[in-house]
Design a protein around this motif. Structure first.
Motif, PDB file in Angstrom:
ATOM      1  N   VAL A  13      52.171  38.485  48.516  1.00 13.84           N
ATOM      2  CA  VAL A  13      52.204  37.775  47.163  1.00 13.84           C
ATOM      3  C   VAL A  13      53.140  38.379  46.534  1.00 13.84           C
ATOM      4  N   VAL A  14      53.827  39.985  46.551  1.00 13.94           N
ATOM      5  CA  VAL A  14      53.972  40.360  45.644  1.00 13.94           C
ATOM      6  C   VAL A  14      56.327  40.370  45.946  1.00 13.94           C
ATOM      7  N   PRO A  18      57.543  38.733  42.711  1.00 11.92           N
ATOM      8  CA  PRO A  18      58.299  40.079  42.489  1.00 11.92           C
ATOM      9  C   PRO A  18      57.725  40.986  40.556  1.00 11.92           C
ATOM     10  N   ARG A  19      56.833  39.531  39.540  1.00 14.11           N
ATOM     11  CA  ARG A  19      56.540  40.363  38.996  1.00 14.11           C
ATOM     12  C   ARG A  19      55.087  41.137  39.271  1.00 14.11           C
ATOM     13  N   LEU A  20      54.517  41.026  40.752  1.00 12.85           N
ATOM     14  CA  LEU A  20      53.420  41.821  40.513  1.00 12.85           C
ATOM     15  C   LEU A  20      53.445  43.212  41.128  1.00 12.85           C
ATOM     16  N   PRO A  63      51.475  29.187  36.514  1.00 10.42           N
ATOM     17  CA  PRO A  63      52.396  29.824  35.631  1.00 10.42           C
ATOM     18  C   PRO A  63      51.678  31.863  35.712  1.00 10.42           C
ATOM     19  N   TYR A  64      50.305  31.825  35.929  1.00  6.72           N
ATOM     20  CA  TYR A  64      49.801  32.474  36.309  1.00  6.72           C
ATOM     21  C   TYR A  64      49.579  33.807  36.536  1.00  6.72           C
ATOM     22  N   ARG A  65      49.782  34.956  36.336  1.00  6.13           N
ATOM     23  CA  ARG A  65      49.587  36.461  38.385  1.00  6.13           C
ATOM     24  C   ARG A  65      48.353  36.096  38.883  1.00  6.13           C
ATOM     25  N   ILE A  66      48.816  35.998  40.187  1.00  3.26           N
ATOM     26  CA  ILE A  66      47.496  35.520  40.997  1.00  3.26           C
ATOM     27  C   ILE A  66      46.497  36.615  40.696  1.00  3.26           C
TER      28      ILE A  66
END
Length: 239
Positions: A13-14, A18-20, A63-66
């Motif tokens: 998922v990263v 990449p935001r994660l 649009p939200y981070r998982i």
């Protein structure tokens, strides 16, 4: 999922989002521990289920981070759907290790429980035979068999099938929900509904015209029966 599987899922998922990414090792360890805790009862892959695909779909649509709950909630919804379709019937031939004369029933209960647990965990596909014995299609089959009439036990009917081939053939078609030419009259030989098609036979001595039953229906009757069956299927679906 095992910690190794959760770590692989997080790395995936990263890569997709990449935001994660986290540079702080302590924060990354805390996040891994959180995901491991919430996904401990969620398989990485199971029958009809893939955690990585679920994560990918969320990232692609939201649009939200998982969050780990974005994987665990769909799994529990999937599991509930699978169990609702699993009829839970017990097939003795699938368990030859069970003694059929065991009056306690402990082995039977244990096997049935293990089967349900395997289906719930995704290790085994659900048994959905109910789809063949319920619903509009099954109701239509019952009506067609009832129209043919039930005058004797099925075991007796099966024993007599060789002596009544037309009736046996119609019963097989009805049970399989297939078109039956005898459901409609024949426009070629004028045979009525329920009666086999006829062929003309002329007595060479008297020139008298007679009729004999044909083994196979006329092609036009087969086409009419197929159209009749299709219309009936549409009516059953609409109802």
């Amino acid at each position: 999922m095992t910690p190794r599987e959760v770590a692989a899922l997080l790395a995936y998922v990263v890569k997709l989002d990449p935001r994660l990414a986290l540079d702080d090792q302590a924060a990354a360890a805390d996040r891994l521990a959180q995901w491991c805790d919430l996904l401990s009862d969620v398989p990485a892959q199971a029958h009809g289920w893939d955690a990585a695909r679920t994560a990918r779909d969320h990232i692609a649509r939201s649009p939200y981070r998982i969050q780990p709950s974005d994987v665990s909630r769909p799994w529990h919804t999937h599991k509930a759907d699978v169990m609702s379709r699993h009829v839970g019937t017990f097939e003795p031939t699938a368990h030859p290790e069970i003694n059929p004369d065991d009056e306690t029933g402990n082995a039977y209960v244990a096997a049935l429980r293990a089967e349900r647990q395997a289906v719930a965990a995704g290790r085994q596909a659900p048994v959905t035979h109910r789809a063949l014995t319920a619903g509009p299609a099954a109701a239509q089959v019952e009506r067609r068999l009832a129209a043919l009439g039930e005058y004797m036990p099925r075991t007796v009917a099966q024993a007599l099938a060789a002596h009544r081939p037309h009736r046996a053939a119609r019963e097989r078609l009805a049970a399989a929900n297939l078109p039956d030419a005898l459901d409609v009259p024949c426009t070629w030989c004028q045979a009525p509904e329920g009666k086999p098609c006829r062929a003309r036979r002329i007595n060479p001595k008297t020139d008298a015209v007679g009729y004999r039953a044909r083994k196979d229906p006329h092609p036009c009757r087969v086409e009419d029966a197929q159209a009749h069956h299709a219309r009936r299927q549409e009516q059953e679906t609409a109802a």
